[in-house]
Design an enzyme around this catalytic site. Structure first.
Site, PDB file in Angstrom:
ATOM      1  N   ILE A  13     -29.486  -8.787 -10.440  1.00 34.21           N
ATOM      2  CA  ILE A  13     -28.123  -9.183 -10.771  1.00 34.21           C
ATOM      3  C   ILE A  13     -27.637  -8.496 -12.043  1.00 34.21           C
ATOM      4  CG2 ILE A  13     -26.629 -11.153 -11.337  1.00 34.21           C
ATOM      5  CD1 ILE A  13     -27.684 -11.105  -8.453  1.00 34.21           C
ATOM      6  N   TRP A 137     -36.869  -8.045 -21.023  1.00 38.18           N
ATOM      7  CA  TRP A 137     -35.666  -7.560 -20.360  1.00 38.18           C
ATOM      8  C   TRP A 137     -34.645  -6.939 -21.300  1.00 38.18           C
ATOM      9  CZ3 TRP A 137     -32.304 -10.413 -23.036  1.00 38.18           C
ATOM     10  CH2 TRP A 137     -32.589 -11.750 -23.325  1.00 38.18           C
ATOM     11  N   ASN A 138     -34.878  -6.940 -22.601  1.00 37.89           N
ATOM     12  CA  ASN A 138     -33.816  -6.495 -23.504  1.00 37.89           C
ATOM     13  C   ASN A 138     -33.726  -4.981 -23.655  1.00 37.89           C
ATOM     14  OD1 ASN A 138     -36.331  -6.809 -24.894  1.00 37.89           O
ATOM     15  ND2 ASN A 138     -35.259  -6.592 -26.839  1.00 37.89           N
ATOM     16  N   LYS A 161     -45.818  -4.589 -15.835  1.00 37.97           N
ATOM     17  CA  LYS A 161     -44.995  -5.652 -15.283  1.00 37.97           C
ATOM     18  C   LYS A 161     -43.715  -5.758 -16.100  1.00 37.97           C
ATOM     19  CE  LYS A 161     -44.324 -10.478 -14.335  1.00 37.97           C
ATOM     20  NZ  LYS A 161     -42.969 -10.344 -14.955  1.00 37.97           N
ATOM     21  N   PRO A 162     -42.586  -5.322 -15.530  1.00 35.30           N
ATOM     22  CA  PRO A 162     -41.310  -5.512 -16.210  1.00 35.30           C
ATOM     23  C   PRO A 162     -40.814  -6.943 -16.020  1.00 35.30           C
ATOM     24  CG  PRO A 162     -40.937  -4.420 -14.122  1.00 35.30           C
ATOM     25  CD  PRO A 162     -42.434  -4.602 -14.252  1.00 35.30           C
ATOM     26  N   VAL A 215     -43.233 -15.831 -28.081  1.00 40.18           N
ATOM     27  CA  VAL A 215     -44.438 -16.413 -28.670  1.00 40.18           C
ATOM     28  C   VAL A 215     -45.181 -17.262 -27.645  1.00 40.18           C
ATOM     29  CG1 VAL A 215     -45.308 -17.998 -30.423  1.00 40.18           C
ATOM     30  CG2 VAL A 215     -43.499 -16.392 -31.006  1.00 40.18           C
ATOM     31  N   GLY A 237     -41.756 -10.869 -31.270  1.00 42.77           N
ATOM     32  CA  GLY A 237     -40.413 -11.146 -31.746  1.00 42.77           C
ATOM     33  C   GLY A 237     -40.377 -11.728 -33.143  1.00 42.77           C
ATOM     34  N   CYS A 269     -35.792  -7.865 -30.886  1.00 39.86           N
ATOM     35  CA  CYS A 269     -36.875  -8.513 -31.631  1.00 39.86           C
ATOM     36  C   CYS A 269     -36.712  -8.280 -33.124  1.00 39.86           C
ATOM     37  CB  CYS A 269     -38.229  -7.999 -31.146  1.00 39.86           C
ATOM     38  SG  CYS A 269     -38.454  -6.219 -31.298  1.00 39.86           S
ATOM     39  N   LYS A 440     -48.254 -13.238 -38.519  1.00 37.71           N
ATOM     40  CA  LYS A 440     -47.981 -14.643 -38.206  1.00 37.71           C
ATOM     41  C   LYS A 440     -47.594 -14.774 -36.727  1.00 37.71           C
ATOM     42  CE  LYS A 440     -45.138 -15.393 -41.810  1.00 37.71           C
ATOM     43  NZ  LYS A 440     -44.399 -16.097 -42.882  1.00 37.71           N
ATOM     44  N   GLY A 443     -47.115 -11.890 -33.918  1.00 37.79           N
ATOM     45  CA  GLY A 443     -48.148 -11.207 -33.155  1.00 37.79           C
ATOM     46  C   GLY A 443     -49.171 -10.495 -34.003  1.00 37.79           C
TER      47      GLY A 443
END
Length: 482
Positions: A13, A137-138, A161-162, A215, A237, A269, A440, A443
């Site tokens: 979509i 997805w960004n 894997k997208p 996270v 992020g 992010c 932190k 990641g």
């Protein structure tokens, strides 16, 4: 989550108007093991290939991306809602990425270690094998490139894997890699939901997991990796701050704040949505940013007069709108709010008005949690010590920005801030040569640059006795073996 039906087609979509772009075939979780096994088979041949062969494949992929950049950008824009000017830049960054890692191919070397006359000791650098890459997805095309290119450069395979909402350009990239001469199956793209992602990170035969996302999902990935002792790199992020001191170039800082908080609809992010401004210039700075935010228009980026696009997913639109309502309920003030273009209202697109908050209590969820949308919060501070306390008072630590002409203060701040990247008098500047990652809840591990060499290869030590038969193989040089 229930198992997906094998080989089912699902619509992809466009967030611009809710229309169907095309249909993508979803992978069944039962097919994941087969994909990983096939990638392992292809990887053995790929790792054995001459470095010049691998370099040529990566360079040919880069050339194919550049030749088709306009088409890729239009498709990416349709699937993410981002302006073509942004997605075209990201396509070119993807080409840069393949070219950069092509330069690494024949520099994968070990070391010779002096160990006296009795032994020859050297190290070998080997591929880790099959890399599982999971991307959000960004920025789907550029992130796919950033997972696939280093994996291939260092002799690995990649099973990618997208996000299920934005798989189209990743599938195109896989076709480009195969057309450039990579063995069939070396790169796999698995379209699917959370059950496919879970099957991938739990699959036998992985050598590395590289994940970019939330996270919550990162913790699930980390637990799965720990269960099978597979190393993983997690970029999870942030809720990053931009700190504006009173001696800075105010006009440049205003532009940076707008870029950091609202570019790409805030879906970055590295978004700098916590804006900390020194009290002596706070009133002026707030007024200038508020005026600019009020003039922002959310809408279909293909139309003139539109500043930012939609949220990429309907779910994210709901999350952002909920965050705005929650901030108001906690006592924050909407200082400025942009508009949604009239033609976008009721179009079926996923639009959110750009919003600037002030007067937030320190416990506000907007200051504590990542809001992946066009929302920023401005807070005053008195001095450097308070600014540093506010920046570090966060569960995240991905990036930070500081604006000041005091170079000593700038570097002191960069030293003391808890963050993987610090920008001084600039913001959102990235390059494949520069290590990137967080601390932190943002990641661990690093991608890019020489860090990729460490991430995507493993070291093997080789000892060879130069005095065979004299017993030198029965102990460590300088001490007994454990």
């Amino acid at each position: 989550m229930s198992k997906e039906v094998r080989n089912v087609e699902r619509p992809v979509i466009s967030p611009l108007d809710g229309s169907e772009i095309e249909r993508a075939v979803w992978t069944s979780p039962e097919d994941v093991a087969h994909a990983v096994s096939g990638a392992r088979t292809a990887q053995r041949d790929w790792a054995a290939a001459e470095p010049t062969v691998r370099r040529r494949v990566l360079l040919d992929v880069a050339a194919a991306i550049r030749a088709d950049a306009d088409t890729i950008a239009r498709l990416e824009s349709l699937n993410t809602g981002k302006p073509v000017v942004d997605t075209l830049r990201e396509a070119k960054r993807a080409a840069d990425c393949f070219e950069y890692y092509a330069g690494w191919v024949d520099h994968v070397v070990g070391d010779t270690l002096p160990m006296g006359d009795a032994n020859l000791v050297y190290t070998l650098r080997e591929p880790v094998g099959v890399v599982a890459g999971i991307v959000p997805w960004n920025m789907p095309f550029a992130f796919a490139a950033k997972k696939i290119a280093p994996a291939l450069a260092f002799g690995n395979a990649c099973v990618l894997k997208p996000a299920p909402e934005t798989p189209l350009t990743a599938l195109r990239l896989k076709d480009m890699v195969e057309a450039a001469g990579a063995p069939e199956g070396l790169v796999r793209v698995l379209v699917g939901g959370g059950d496919v992602g879970a099957a991938l990170v739990e699959a036998d035969g992985l050598g590395l997991i590289v994940f970019t996302g939330s996270v919550a999902t990162g913790k699930v990935v980390s637990r799965a990796a720990a269960g099978s002792l597979v190393p993983c790199v997690l970029e999870l992020g942030g809720n990053s701050a931009q700190v504006v001191f009173d001696d800075c170039d105010i006009d440049a800082a205003v532009e940076s704040v707008l870029l950091g908080g609202y570019a790409s609809t805030g879906q970055m992010c590295v978004a700098g949505r916590r804006i900390l401004v020194q009290e002596s210039v706070y009133e002026r700075f707030e007024a200038e940013v508020a005026e600019r935010v009020e003039n922002l228009v959310a809408g279909d980026v293909r139309r003139p007069g539109v500043s930012i696009g939609p949220q990429t997913t309907a779910a994210q639109r709901r999350i952002t709108l909920d965050a705005i309502r929650e901030a108001e309920a906690e006592g924050a003030t909407i200082r400025a709010q942009g508009s949604i273009a009239p033609e976008a209202e009721g179009s079926g697109g996923f639009y959110v008005p750009p919003t600037l908050f002030t007067g937030l209590p320190e416990h506000s969820s907007l200051l504590r949690e990542e809001v992946f949308g066009p929302v920023a919060a401005m807070t005053p501070f008195e001095d450097e010590a308070e600014a540093l306390r506010l920046v570090n008072d966060s569960a995240y630590g991905l990036v930070a920005g500081v604006w000041t002409r005091d170079i000593v203060r700038a570097h002191r701040f960069a030293r003391d801030v808890e963050s993987g990247t610090v920008w001084i008098n600039t913001f959102r500047v990235l390059n494949d040569r520069v290590p990137f990652g967080g601390v932190k809840d943002s990641g661990h591990g690093r991608e890019n640059g020489a860090s990729s060499f460490e991430t995507y290869t493993r070291v093997k030590s080789v000892w060879a006795s130069l005095e065979v038969g004299k017993g030198h193989g029965f102990g460590f040089a300088g001490g007994p073996a454990s």
